[in-house]
Write a protein that holds these residues in place. Structure first.
Motif, PDB file in Angstrom:
ATOM      1  N   PRO A  50       0.797  -1.228   0.000  1.00  0.00           N
ATOM      2  CA  PRO A  50       0.000   0.000   0.000  1.00  0.00           C
ATOM      3  C   PRO A  50       0.835   1.286   0.000  1.00  0.00           C
ATOM      4  O   PRO A  50       0.464   2.247  -0.656  1.00  0.00           O
ATOM      5  CB  PRO A  50      -0.847  -0.117   1.259  1.00  0.00           C
ATOM      6  N   SER A  51       1.996   1.279   0.701  1.00  0.00           N
ATOM      7  CA  SER A  51       2.743   2.540   0.762  1.00  0.00           C
ATOM      8  C   SER A  51       3.330   2.878  -0.610  1.00  0.00           C
ATOM      9  O   SER A  51       3.373   4.048  -1.003  1.00  0.00           O
ATOM     10  CB  SER A  51       3.833   2.475   1.828  1.00  0.00           C
ATOM     11  N   ALA A  52       3.738   1.838  -1.351  1.00  0.00           N
ATOM     12  CA  ALA A  52       4.225   2.072  -2.696  1.00  0.00           C
ATOM     13  C   ALA A  52       3.105   2.602  -3.572  1.00  0.00           C
ATOM     14  O   ALA A  52       3.278   3.551  -4.345  1.00  0.00           O
ATOM     15  CB  ALA A  52       4.796   0.788  -3.283  1.00  0.00           C
ATOM     16  N   ALA A  53       1.911   1.967  -3.433  1.00  0.00           N
ATOM     17  CA  ALA A  53       0.766   2.428  -4.216  1.00  0.00           C
ATOM     18  C   ALA A  53       0.437   3.871  -3.875  1.00  0.00           C
ATOM     19  O   ALA A  53       0.154   4.691  -4.749  1.00  0.00           O
ATOM     20  CB  ALA A  53      -0.437   1.528  -3.938  1.00  0.00           C
ATOM     21  N   ASP A  54       0.513   4.176  -2.583  1.00  0.00           N
ATOM     22  CA  ASP A  54       0.217   5.528  -2.109  1.00  0.00           C
ATOM     23  C   ASP A  54       1.171   6.540  -2.746  1.00  0.00           C
ATOM     24  O   ASP A  54       0.765   7.605  -3.216  1.00  0.00           O
ATOM     25  CB  ASP A  54       0.341   5.559  -0.576  1.00  0.00           C
ATOM     26  N   SER A  55       2.452   6.159  -2.792  1.00  0.00           N
ATOM     27  CA  SER A  55       3.443   7.080  -3.337  1.00  0.00           C
ATOM     28  C   SER A  55       3.215   7.322  -4.825  1.00  0.00           C
ATOM     29  O   SER A  55       3.667   8.313  -5.380  1.00  0.00           O
ATOM     30  CB  SER A  55       4.855   6.538  -3.095  1.00  0.00           C
ATOM     31  N   LEU A  56       2.489   6.396  -5.462  1.00  0.00           N
ATOM     32  CA  LEU A  56       2.196   6.594  -6.880  1.00  0.00           C
ATOM     33  C   LEU A  56       0.883   7.344  -7.089  1.00  0.00           C
ATOM     34  O   LEU A  56       0.400   7.469  -8.212  1.00  0.00           O
ATOM     35  CB  LEU A  56       2.116   5.239  -7.589  1.00  0.00           C
ATOM     36  N   VAL A 101      -5.154   4.862  -1.089  1.00  0.00           N
ATOM     37  CA  VAL A 101      -5.280   3.531  -0.487  1.00  0.00           C
ATOM     38  C   VAL A 101      -6.598   3.387   0.260  1.00  0.00           C
ATOM     39  O   VAL A 101      -7.309   2.388   0.116  1.00  0.00           O
ATOM     40  CB  VAL A 101      -4.100   3.253   0.473  1.00  0.00           C
ATOM     41  N   TYR A 102      -6.929   4.389   1.065  1.00  0.00           N
ATOM     42  CA  TYR A 102      -8.145   4.289   1.871  1.00  0.00           C
ATOM     43  C   TYR A 102      -9.382   4.155   0.991  1.00  0.00           C
ATOM     44  O   TYR A 102     -10.243   3.309   1.201  1.00  0.00           O
ATOM     45  CB  TYR A 102      -8.280   5.515   2.778  1.00  0.00           C
ATOM     46  N   ARG A 103      -9.429   5.041  -0.038  1.00  0.00           N
ATOM     47  CA  ARG A 103     -10.609   5.030  -0.887  1.00  0.00           C
ATOM     48  C   ARG A 103     -10.727   3.680  -1.622  1.00  0.00           C
ATOM     49  O   ARG A 103     -11.805   3.096  -1.721  1.00  0.00           O
ATOM     50  CB  ARG A 103     -10.558   6.181  -1.881  1.00  0.00           C
ATOM     51  N   THR A 104      -9.589   3.198  -2.126  1.00  0.00           N
ATOM     52  CA  THR A 104      -9.600   1.923  -2.841  1.00  0.00           C
ATOM     53  C   THR A 104     -10.102   0.799  -1.940  1.00  0.00           C
ATOM     54  O   THR A 104     -10.946  -0.010  -2.327  1.00  0.00           O
ATOM     55  CB  THR A 104      -8.182   1.584  -3.330  1.00  0.00           C
ATOM     56  N   ARG A 105      -9.563   0.781  -0.727  1.00  0.00           N
ATOM     57  CA  ARG A 105      -9.979  -0.299   0.182  1.00  0.00           C
ATOM     58  C   ARG A 105     -11.455  -0.191   0.528  1.00  0.00           C
ATOM     59  O   ARG A 105     -12.168  -1.202   0.535  1.00  0.00           O
ATOM     60  CB  ARG A 105      -9.125  -0.266   1.451  1.00  0.00           C
ATOM     61  N   TYR A 106     -11.916   1.008   0.840  1.00  0.00           N
ATOM     62  CA  TYR A 106     -13.345   1.206   1.105  1.00  0.00           C
ATOM     63  C   TYR A 106     -14.180   0.636  -0.039  1.00  0.00           C
ATOM     64  O   TYR A 106     -15.123  -0.132   0.161  1.00  0.00           O
ATOM     65  CB  TYR A 106     -13.659   2.704   1.256  1.00  0.00           C
ATOM     66  N   VAL A 137      -1.378   2.765   7.626  1.00  0.00           N
ATOM     67  CA  VAL A 137      -1.268   4.075   8.279  1.00  0.00           C
ATOM     68  C   VAL A 137      -0.353   4.920   7.415  1.00  0.00           C
ATOM     69  O   VAL A 137       0.827   4.607   7.267  1.00  0.00           O
ATOM     70  CB  VAL A 137      -0.683   3.964   9.701  1.00  0.00           C
ATOM     71  N   ARG A 138      -0.900   5.951   6.868  1.00  0.00           N
ATOM     72  CA  ARG A 138      -0.126   6.762   5.942  1.00  0.00           C
ATOM     73  C   ARG A 138       1.064   7.394   6.655  1.00  0.00           C
ATOM     74  O   ARG A 138       0.938   7.968   7.724  1.00  0.00           O
ATOM     75  CB  ARG A 138      -0.998   7.871   5.355  1.00  0.00           C
ATOM     76  N   GLY A 139       2.261   7.253   6.074  1.00  0.00           N
ATOM     77  CA  GLY A 139       3.443   7.900   6.622  1.00  0.00           C
ATOM     78  C   GLY A 139       4.206   7.049   7.609  1.00  0.00           C
ATOM     79  O   GLY A 139       5.305   7.391   8.011  1.00  0.00           O
ATOM     80  N   GLU A 140       3.611   5.903   8.010  1.00  0.00           N
ATOM     81  CA  GLU A 140       4.361   5.033   8.915  1.00  0.00           C
ATOM     82  C   GLU A 140       5.191   4.056   8.121  1.00  0.00           C
ATOM     83  O   GLU A 140       4.885   3.733   6.975  1.00  0.00           O
ATOM     84  CB  GLU A 140       3.393   4.279   9.844  1.00  0.00           C
ATOM     85  N   ARG A 141       6.229   3.530   8.767  1.00  0.00           N
ATOM     86  CA  ARG A 141       7.072   2.563   8.077  1.00  0.00           C
ATOM     87  C   ARG A 141       6.343   1.227   7.917  1.00  0.00           C
ATOM     88  O   ARG A 141       5.349   0.987   8.567  1.00  0.00           O
ATOM     89  CB  ARG A 141       8.358   2.327   8.882  1.00  0.00           C
ATOM     90  N   GLY A 142       6.885   0.406   7.092  1.00  0.00           N
ATOM     91  CA  GLY A 142       6.280  -0.905   6.889  1.00  0.00           C
ATOM     92  C   GLY A 142       5.499  -0.908   5.600  1.00  0.00           C
ATOM     93  O   GLY A 142       5.701  -0.060   4.738  1.00  0.00           O
TER      94      GLY A 142
END
Lengths: 437, 317
Positions: free
Chosen positions: B173-179, B183-188, B311-316
């Protein structure tokens, strides 16, 4: 950062879970003003299966007693508006309050046998209920224990055979009589349609289920000697999907008339949708989902029996025992033929007087289950299972053998001779081995 | 029994399997989308129950089966929205929330469905097919819809850009987010879609495959759907086969009791039916054991971020 938020969420979720869990076993005191279908005089043919729409008081699972009244608690194994077994008990309980305003009734929904039932019944006893009615065989061991623990409370066990001589009795009815009448109708219908195959959706390979299937087949033989019946064992009392699948399996195998031995009307809708026939079970209004294709319903009418036992308890004359009542006592009925009812549209006209005459004999006590299961009777392997001139005892009907007597620690029974573990001539199939019970 | 009769019986059984497998198929594919987006939804059973109950209720009031199916989808989606809110926005444990939603769904359907128990049911329109003769037009339509729906779902997931976005959200998700993928909307979106499909499966049961509402209508099929997702290795096309296969397994132990078949003594062993009921779960355990090896799990296609709140901005992940 989000730790408190997460904590909050978890607490919220757990609260929801606990609320739902408690709501599932909500106690609902039956209002005295409720006028359900009076079981004694089942009149309305189109009475909607409208269940008791009472506002259930949430949270509290164990209801309070009403001071100055005779308090009855009915503990149900299923949902009180299940359209079957449990609803028949619920409406009987509600009917009591219309008959005698000094009786107060409460019921508990969906109480699982075992620890749940023990806890619920113990709390009911502590609250001071005068009579606690348990409505499934599986409550037996629990009620054995509690009837000793609470000798002042009266215990009534429906569909079991354990009892003591002071405060713990059993109640059941000879449903086989009504299944026999259903069989007469089914045989006539099969003959009229020119298809001699009937089918039975059979819950468990238990003596009760076997007895009812046998009685149905013997009834069929009265009107259609060449008819046969297939069986589908489903190993459950209540599984809407499986019950319907079993009916569908029978229909696909060429069966035109399905006898339902389990609790939901699903097999009826399956049959009706295929343009075929079915007999439903347990509850007077269970033909409702597809009445045009429903040939009738052997149903339970517990109200009068409850009332009778309550009167005896209040008069101090109750002698608890295995109270096995027959059609003459009004505990069972066959929908369409009881006083005030009209036969279902699918019942062949020419069989109606024959069934009415047989029913009249049953109501007069002249045709009992002794007459249904009367020698000489052959099983489906061709062996004479009941010799000429012999009839069945209660132990035979209920398959109470030496092993059962020993394992359940029963007193007052003699082991059965013609134990109900055979299928009568005409039923195609075998009885699967019961792995445990 | 003649050969022709045997063929007719076999075809009827297959048709029955397709019919009873269809609700499973919808729920399974819906859950595949939800899990592919990284959210496990154990509330399928609850959503199916709510869908079955509300679908039946709407049909009962309006007499329109299609409207009932849409209502089933809507209420399934509504329950899924709750699950999405709890797991995506509030980041609660997906397993706990899913279980709670199942309890909620079964409680709600039980209480609100009370007036509909044992009522009249939708009438099917009979049509005649070769060999197997009379079937219900609605059931045939359901099968055809399922057979069109699943390949479309596969195509969407594997061959379109939104499908790629969906998969990337479930994998990393974090990679997807950076693009720039929300993420939240997609998952919803896909959790709600999964709920709607479960609701549709439930409504299809109470309106088409087994018309009528009773308490606990779905008999635990929602749980089987959860298991089938793993068995289908998160692939909609494989979801088709496993759904129909398990639809068949629910019928087969009963059909083997037919006295015209020579298998009566084997079939009458009650353990056989129980074994078949257990099979989806046994298969799932088997798959899970296989999947306990990292390499094998990758090959099976389990989404890497499944079950992990983002969690946006957290590691992992």
């Amino acid at each position: 950062m989000s730790a408190t938020k997460r904590m909050f969420t978890i607490i919220a979720v757990l609260t929801i879970v606990s609320m739902i869990v408690t709501a599932c076993a909500t106690a609902t005191p039956a209002p005295a003003t409720q006028a359900p279908v009076a079981p004694a005089q089942p009149t309305a043919t189109t009475a909607p299966a409208q269940p008791a729409a009472t506002a259930a008081p949430p949270a509290l699972t164990i209801p309070d007693i009403q001071q100055g009244k005779f308090n009855v608690a009915v503990v149900l194994v299923g949902f009180h508006a299940d359209g079957g077994w449990s609803q028949a008990h619920t409406e009987a309980a509600q009917w009591l309050t219309t008959q005698d305003p000094t009786i107060a009734v409460a019921y508990l929904d969906t109480v699982n046998p075992g620890p749940d039932a023990e806890s619920a019944m113990r709390q009911l006893a502590r609250k001071g209920f005068d009579l606690i009615i348990g409505t499934t065989f599986e409550y037996g061991p629990t009620m054995d224990t509690l009837s000793q623990e609470f000798p002042k409370v009266n215990w009534l066990h429906v569909s079991g055979y354990r009892n003591n001589s002071t405060n713990y009795g059993d109640l059941f009815g000879s449903m086989e009589q009504m299944k026999y009448l259903a069989g007469m109708v089914g045989g006539a219908r099969a003959k009229a349609d020119g298809n001699t195959k009937l089918g039975y959706v059979a819950p468990w390979p238990l003596p009760e289920v076997i007895r009812l299937g046998n009685a149905f087949m013997l009834g069929v033989k009265q009107t259609c000697p060449e008819c046969t019946m297939e069986v589908r064992w489903i190993n459950t009392w209540y599984d809407p999907d499986k019950e319907k699948q079993a009916a569908q399996s029978l229909l696909d195998a060429g069966v035109d008339i399905v006898l339902v031995g389990s609790d939901t009307p699903g097999p009826l809708t399956a049959a009706a949708n295929a343009g075929k026939w079915a007999f439903t079970y347990d509850y007077i209004n269970s033909c409702q989902p597809a009445s045009a294709k429903c040939l009738g319903t052997p149903y339970w009418n517990w109200g009068p029996a409850y009332l009778d036992i309550i009167k005896q308890i209040r008069a101090g004359t109750w002698k608890p025992k295995f109270d096995f009542r027959d059609a003459a006592a009004g505990i069972v009925g066959f929908y369409g033929f009881m006083p005030g009812q009209t036969p279902q549209p699918g019942v062949p006209k020419d069989v109606i007087p024959q069934v009415q005459a047989k029913l009249a004999d049953m109501l007069a006590g002249k045709f009992t289950d002794q007459d249904i299961f009367k020698g000489p009777l052959k099983d489906n392997t061709g062996k004479i299972i009941i010799p000429d001139g012999k009839t069945l005892t209660v132990e035979d009907l209920f398959g109470i053998d030496a092993a059962t007597i020993k394992s359940s620690n029963l007193t007052g029974y003699t082991p059965c001779t013609y134990c109900m573990n055979w299928l009568v001539d005409g039923i195609q199939g075998t009885i699967p081995a019961m792995s445990s019970q | 029994m003649t050969a022709n009769e045997l063929i007719a019986l076999a075809l009827t059984i297959v048709f029955g399997a397709l019919v009873s497998g269809s609700p499973l198929l919808f729920a399974t594919v819906g859950e595949i989308f939800s899990e592919r987006a990284g959210v496990m939804n154990l509330g399928i059973e609850g959503m199916m129950l709510v869908g079955a109950m509300s679908g039946f209720a709407v049909w009962f009031k309006t007499g329109d089966v299609l409207l009932g199916l849409i209502a089933g989808m809507a209420f399934g989606a509504l329950l899924a929205l709750l699950h999405a809110l709890i797991t995506i926005t509030l980041r609660a444990d997906q397993v706990v929330s899913g279980l709670a939603v199942t309890f909620l769904g079964s409680g709600l359907s039980s209480i609100l469905g009370q007036p509909y128990v044992g009522q009249r049911t939708p009438q099917p329109t009979p049509i005649v097919l070769p060999i197997i003769e009379q079937v219900a037009a609605q059931q045939l339509a359901l099968i055809i819809f399922g057979l069109i729906f699943a390949p479309l779902a596969w195509f969407y997931l594997h061959r379109t850009r939104p499908g790629l976005n969906l998969r990337s959200v479930g994998e990393y998700p974090s990679a997807a987010d950076s693009l720039g993928i929300n993420v939240y909307r997609t998952r919803y979106l896909y959790v709600i879609f999964g709920g709607a499909m479960s609701g549709l499966g439930g409504a299809a049961m109470s309106l088409i495959t087994d018309p009528g509402w009773v308490d606990g209508k779905t008999s635990g099929l929602g749980w089987i759907a959860v298991a089938l997702v793993i068995f289908a290795a998160w692939d909609p096309m494989r979801g088709v086969w496993v759904s129909y296969f398990f639809g068949l397994l629910r019928r087969l132990p009963l059909d083997l009791q037919n006295p015209a078949l020579p298998l009566i003594s084997t079939a009458n062993n009650p353990s056989l039916g129980r074994l078949m009921d257990m099979l989806p779960y046994l298969a799932t355990i088997f798959i899970l054991i296989l999947g306990s090896r990292e390499a094998m799990r990758k090959r099976l296609g389990s989404p890497a971020a499944l079950g992990i709140p983002y969690v946006r901005g957290e590691r992992g992940l």
